[in-house]
Motif scaffolding. Structure first.
Motif, PDB file in Angstrom:
ATOM      1  N   PRO A  90       0.522  -0.952  -0.508  1.00 39.61           N
ATOM      2  CA  PRO A  90       0.061   0.389   0.002  1.00 39.61           C
ATOM      3  C   PRO A  90       1.106   1.534  -0.100  1.00 39.61           C
ATOM      4  CG  PRO A  90      -0.567  -1.687   1.519  1.00 39.61           C
ATOM      5  CD  PRO A  90       0.866  -1.852   1.153  1.00 39.61           C
ATOM      6  N   PRO A  91       0.833   2.745  -0.651  1.00 40.67           N
ATOM      7  CA  PRO A  91       1.010   3.845  -0.735  1.00 40.67           C
ATOM      8  C   PRO A  91       1.375   4.212   0.514  1.00 40.67           C
ATOM      9  CG  PRO A  91      -0.594   4.086  -1.638  1.00 40.67           C
ATOM     10  CD  PRO A  91      -1.371   2.814  -1.555  1.00 40.67           C
ATOM     11  N   SER A  92       2.409   4.527   1.019  1.00 39.38           N
ATOM     12  CA  SER A  92       3.240   5.321   2.424  1.00 39.38           C
ATOM     13  C   SER A  92       3.495   6.942   1.995  1.00 39.38           C
ATOM     14  CB  SER A  92       4.444   4.702   3.075  1.00 39.38           C
ATOM     15  OG  SER A  92       5.437   4.489   2.074  1.00 39.38           O
ATOM     16  N   ASP A  93       2.867   7.256   0.814  1.00 37.74           N
ATOM     17  CA  ASP A  93       3.325   8.780   1.068  1.00 37.74           C
ATOM     18  C   ASP A  93       2.180   9.148   0.743  1.00 37.74           C
ATOM     19  OD1 ASP A  93       2.524   7.780  -0.650  1.00 37.74           O
ATOM     20  OD2 ASP A  93       4.391   9.002  -2.583  1.00 37.74           O
ATOM     21  N   TRP A  94       0.968   9.509   1.966  1.00 41.32           N
ATOM     22  CA  TRP A  94      -0.142  10.214   1.595  1.00 41.32           C
ATOM     23  C   TRP A  94      -0.207  11.280   1.996  1.00 41.32           C
ATOM     24  CZ3 TRP A  94      -4.457  10.781   5.792  1.00 41.32           C
ATOM     25  CH2 TRP A  94      -5.071  11.567   5.388  1.00 41.32           C
ATOM     26  N   THR A  95      -0.511  12.226   1.689  1.00 39.57           N
ATOM     27  CA  THR A  95      -0.247  13.490   2.027  1.00 39.57           C
ATOM     28  C   THR A  95      -1.909  14.137   2.967  1.00 39.57           C
ATOM     29  OG1 THR A  95      -1.720  14.387  -0.316  1.00 39.57           O
ATOM     30  CG2 THR A  95       0.086  14.157  -0.652  1.00 39.57           C
ATOM     31  N   GLY A 100      -6.787  -5.940   7.114  1.00 36.57           N
ATOM     32  CA  GLY A 100      -6.186  -6.403   5.828  1.00 36.57           C
ATOM     33  C   GLY A 100      -4.780  -6.598   6.334  1.00 36.57           C
ATOM     34  N   ARG A 101      -3.652  -5.769   6.822  1.00 40.33           N
ATOM     35  CA  ARG A 101      -2.819  -6.326   6.610  1.00 40.33           C
ATOM     36  C   ARG A 101      -2.186  -7.556   7.123  1.00 40.33           C
ATOM     37  NH1 ARG A 101      -4.043  -0.793   9.556  1.00 40.33           N
ATOM     38  NH2 ARG A 101      -4.297  -2.000  11.659  1.00 40.33           N
ATOM     39  N   ALA A 102      -3.757  -8.225   8.200  1.00 40.27           N
ATOM     40  CA  ALA A 102      -3.367  -9.579   9.005  1.00 40.27           C
ATOM     41  C   ALA A 102      -2.995 -10.620   6.880  1.00 40.27           C
ATOM     42  CB  ALA A 102      -4.021 -10.456   9.758  1.00 40.27           C
ATOM     43  N   ALA A 103      -4.568 -10.251   6.231  1.00 41.93           N
ATOM     44  CA  ALA A 103      -4.815 -10.932   4.915  1.00 41.93           C
ATOM     45  C   ALA A 103      -3.719 -10.530   4.057  1.00 41.93           C
ATOM     46  CB  ALA A 103      -6.002 -10.580   5.078  1.00 41.93           C
ATOM     47  N   ARG A 104      -2.968  -9.351   3.988  1.00 39.74           N
ATOM     48  CA  ARG A 104      -1.983  -9.576   2.838  1.00 39.74           C
ATOM     49  C   ARG A 104      -0.378  -9.926   3.781  1.00 39.74           C
ATOM     50  NH1 ARG A 104       2.552  -6.336   1.778  1.00 39.74           N
ATOM     51  NH2 ARG A 104       2.320  -5.909  -0.875  1.00 39.74           N
ATOM     52  N   LYS A 105      -0.420 -10.035   4.963  1.00 43.01           N
ATOM     53  CA  LYS A 105       1.229 -10.608   5.691  1.00 43.01           C
ATOM     54  C   LYS A 105       0.350 -12.483   4.923  1.00 43.01           C
ATOM     55  CE  LYS A 105       3.485 -11.310   9.440  1.00 43.01           C
ATOM     56  NZ  LYS A 105       3.815 -12.676  10.032  1.00 43.01           N
ATOM     57  N   LEU A 106      -0.727 -12.607   5.509  1.00 44.71           N
ATOM     58  CA  LEU A 106      -0.579 -13.798   5.345  1.00 44.71           C
ATOM     59  C   LEU A 106      -1.117 -14.403   4.103  1.00 44.71           C
ATOM     60  CD1 LEU A 106      -2.199 -16.586   6.390  1.00 44.71           C
ATOM     61  CD2 LEU A 106      -4.393 -15.978   5.917  1.00 44.71           C
ATOM     62  N   CYS A 107      -1.317 -13.418   2.678  1.00 45.96           N
ATOM     63  CA  CYS A 107      -1.325 -13.637   1.756  1.00 45.96           C
ATOM     64  C   CYS A 107      -0.151 -14.240   0.866  1.00 45.96           C
ATOM     65  CB  CYS A 107      -1.924 -13.106   0.919  1.00 45.96           C
ATOM     66  SG  CYS A 107      -2.041 -13.501  -0.780  1.00 45.96           S
ATOM     67  N   GLY A 108       0.755 -13.021   1.032  1.00 45.73           N
ATOM     68  CA  GLY A 108       2.315 -13.390   0.807  1.00 45.73           C
ATOM     69  C   GLY A 108       3.164 -14.329   1.135  1.00 45.73           C
ATOM     70  N   GLU A 109       3.202 -14.803   2.206  1.00 49.48           N
ATOM     71  CA  GLU A 109       3.292 -15.754   3.613  1.00 49.48           C
ATOM     72  C   GLU A 109       3.214 -17.341   2.281  1.00 49.48           C
ATOM     73  OE1 GLU A 109       3.091 -15.752   7.514  1.00 49.48           O
ATOM     74  OE2 GLU A 109       3.993 -14.272   8.012  1.00 49.48           O
ATOM     75  N   ILE A 110       1.726 -17.079   2.660  1.00 51.73           N
ATOM     76  CA  ILE A 110       1.608 -18.806   1.282  1.00 51.73           C
ATOM     77  C   ILE A 110       1.878 -18.175   0.088  1.00 51.73           C
ATOM     78  CG2 ILE A 110      -0.425 -19.703   0.307  1.00 51.73           C
ATOM     79  CD1 ILE A 110      -1.778 -19.203   3.021  1.00 51.73           C
ATOM     80  N   TYR A 111       1.808 -17.108  -0.563  1.00 51.30           N
ATOM     81  CA  TYR A 111       2.274 -17.376  -2.328  1.00 51.30           C
ATOM     82  C   TYR A 111       3.476 -17.904  -2.459  1.00 51.30           C
ATOM     83  CZ  TYR A 111       2.365 -15.411  -6.780  1.00 51.30           C
ATOM     84  OH  TYR A 111       1.985 -14.897  -8.640  1.00 51.30           O
ATOM     85  N   ARG A 112       4.721 -16.859  -1.555  1.00 53.71           N
ATOM     86  CA  ARG A 112       5.760 -17.371  -1.332  1.00 53.71           C
ATOM     87  C   ARG A 112       6.201 -18.543  -1.965  1.00 53.71           C
ATOM     88  NH1 ARG A 112       6.183 -11.935   0.692  1.00 53.71           N
ATOM     89  NH2 ARG A 112       5.978 -13.412   3.193  1.00 53.71           N
ATOM     90  N   GLY A 113       5.498 -19.493  -0.301  1.00 53.83           N
ATOM     91  CA  GLY A 113       5.575 -20.873  -0.322  1.00 53.83           C
ATOM     92  C   GLY A 113       4.922 -21.683  -1.362  1.00 53.83           C
ATOM     93  N   LEU A 114       4.366 -21.614  -1.972  1.00 53.80           N
ATOM     94  CA  LEU A 114       3.643 -22.173  -3.260  1.00 53.80           C
ATOM     95  C   LEU A 114       4.654 -21.487  -4.430  1.00 53.80           C
ATOM     96  CD1 LEU A 114       0.027 -20.939  -2.457  1.00 53.80           C
ATOM     97  CD2 LEU A 114       1.582 -23.964  -2.143  1.00 53.80           C
ATOM     98  N   LEU A 115       5.221 -20.793  -4.986  1.00 50.93           N
ATOM     99  CA  LEU A 115       5.808 -19.997  -5.874  1.00 50.93           C
ATOM    100  C   LEU A 115       6.334 -20.831  -6.709  1.00 50.93           C
ATOM    101  CD1 LEU A 115       5.428 -17.485  -7.872  1.00 50.93           C
ATOM    102  CD2 LEU A 115       7.629 -16.693  -6.843  1.00 50.93           C
ATOM    103  N   VAL A 116       7.866 -21.178  -6.093  1.00 53.96           N
ATOM    104  CA  VAL A 116       8.588 -22.186  -6.886  1.00 53.96           C
ATOM    105  C   VAL A 116       7.347 -23.700  -7.692  1.00 53.96           C
ATOM    106  CG1 VAL A 116      10.633 -23.518  -6.948  1.00 53.96           C
ATOM    107  CG2 VAL A 116      10.635 -21.223  -5.984  1.00 53.96           C
ATOM    108  N   ARG A 135       6.556  -9.987  -5.433  1.00 55.53           N
ATOM    109  CA  ARG A 135       5.148 -10.130  -5.472  1.00 55.53           C
ATOM    110  C   ARG A 135       5.198 -10.244  -3.935  1.00 55.53           C
ATOM    111  NH1 ARG A 135       1.840 -13.153  -9.828  1.00 55.53           N
ATOM    112  NH2 ARG A 135       1.787 -11.298 -11.900  1.00 55.53           N
ATOM    113  N   PHE A 136       4.616  -9.242  -3.357  1.00 54.46           N
ATOM    114  CA  PHE A 136       4.076  -9.476  -1.643  1.00 54.46           C
ATOM    115  C   PHE A 136       5.515  -8.742  -1.191  1.00 54.46           C
ATOM    116  CE2 PHE A 136       0.659 -11.772  -3.698  1.00 54.46           C
ATOM    117  CZ  PHE A 136      -0.263 -11.437  -2.988  1.00 54.46           C
ATOM    118  N   GLU A 137       6.159  -8.467  -2.069  1.00 49.53           N
ATOM    119  CA  GLU A 137       7.204  -7.534  -0.746  1.00 49.53           C
ATOM    120  C   GLU A 137       6.651  -7.522   0.218  1.00 49.53           C
ATOM    121  OE1 GLU A 137      10.844  -7.068  -4.085  1.00 49.53           O
ATOM    122  OE2 GLU A 137      10.146  -5.151  -3.648  1.00 49.53           O
ATOM    123  N   GLY A 138       7.593  -7.166   1.201  1.00 49.51           N
ATOM    124  CA  GLY A 138       7.156  -6.665   3.031  1.00 49.51           C
ATOM    125  C   GLY A 138       6.086  -6.768   3.177  1.00 49.51           C
ATOM    126  N   ALA A 139       5.389  -8.759   2.773  1.00 45.49           N
ATOM    127  CA  ALA A 139       4.051  -8.317   3.509  1.00 45.49           C
ATOM    128  C   ALA A 139       4.654  -9.360   4.435  1.00 45.49           C
ATOM    129  CB  ALA A 139       3.623  -9.380   2.480  1.00 45.49           C
TER     130      ALA A 139
END
Length: 289
Positions: free
Chosen positions: A102-107, A242-258, A285-289
């Motif tokens: 998510p963008p972190s530079d909100w004005t 939403g933060r926990a969902a993105r973290k979970l999705c990123g962890e599973i995704y990286r575990g399945l990718l190869v 994909r999902f860097e920082g998750a």
């Protein structure tokens, strides 16, 4: 098929048919990074694992082509599909929304779009929702400043507003069904947490199961996150799931990718033969998750 994945597949079977939506997920997550074109037989093999009949898949492909998402061309008796330009533009925006942090530079300001013509409203609705815009009133759309405006809404009147006063915050509260989105995130967490545990224990997952799990993971996550405006942290509840969902999705995704990419290497093809390898953007994909 491991029990956590089998439960997710069985849950999918109890829902109304989403074959067309699953096709879109397969293209956006797995085919676009590998050139964008795929043999129909590759898709049929994937859907066979979900026990979805080939006739249902062919009908879904025909509808997506008729609706302007896909184009088909034949080589001999084989059919190949790729996204048309309109579909690719929508995919590019959705890809950023799903996989990028998510963008972190909100004005502290928001973009307000005013669309007066009813025809323009209808034509732009899906694109604006998929880009993260909310709508408090017909023809009025809002998103944090900096969110790209889809081409479909290029004719809209654009204004900037502040969310720092009570009226601005009330406008935000009426623009997005945040509680409904939070409930959908919680359902996603409950559905996929057992799969994270299975992968984390190092239990065996075949390449085919890894690809199936990857597509269903993104299919479910996409349905929630594309309706999430990804509001700045300052405007969200402290327990926002939403933060926990993105973290979970990123962890599973990286575990399945190869393993899932190995399935594509062995089973997926286009009109020129095996699909080309994906570029480096897939690994980011999902860097920082």
């Amino acid at each position: 098929m491991p029990p956590p994945l089998a439960r997710i597949v069985n849950q999918l079977k109890r829902e109304p048919s989403r074959t067309g939506s699953l096709v879109i997920t397969v293209f956006g997550d797995a085919i676009v990074p590998r050139g964008g074109s795929v043999w129909l037989g590759t898709l049929l093999e994937f859907f066979k694992a979900l026990e979805i009949d080939s006739g249902v898949v062919r009908t879904a492909m025909s509808r997506l082509a008729a609706d302007g998402w896909l184009e088909r061309h034949k080589v001999g008796r084989n059919s190949y599909y790729r996204l048309v330009k309109k579909g690719r533009q929508t995919f590019d925006a959705a890809t950023r929304h799903i996989y990028d942090p998510p963008p972190s530079d909100w004005t502290g300001r928001f973009e307000l779009l005013l669309i007066g013509n009813a025809g323009d409203r209808e034509a732009s609705r899906d694109a604006l929702e998929n880009a993260g815009f909310g709508s408090p009133l017909p023809g009025v759309w809002i998103a944090p400043s900096g969110v790209p405006v889809p081409e479909e809404a290029a004719r809209a009147i654009r204004l900037e507003v502040s969310a720092e006063d009570d009226s601005g915050r009330r406008l935000l509260g009426e623009s997005w069904p945040l509680q409904r989105t939070a409930d959908a995130y919680l359902k996603f967490l409950k559905t996929f947490e057992p799969l994270r545990g299975w992968i984390g224990r190092g239990d065996h997952l075949s390449d085919a199961d890894a690809f199936t799990a990857r597509i269903l993971l993104i299919h479910h996550y996409r349905r929630v996150v594309l309706r999430d405006p990804l509001l700045p942290t300052a405007l969200l509840p402290k327990d926002w799931p939403g933060r926990a969902a993105r973290k979970l999705c990123g962890e599973i995704y990286r575990g399945l990718l190869v393993a899932s990419e190995q399935w594509l290497d062995r089973h997926a093809s286009n009109e020129n033969g095996p699909l080309p390898k994906a570029g480096e953007e897939l690994a980011r994909r999902f860097e920082g998750a």
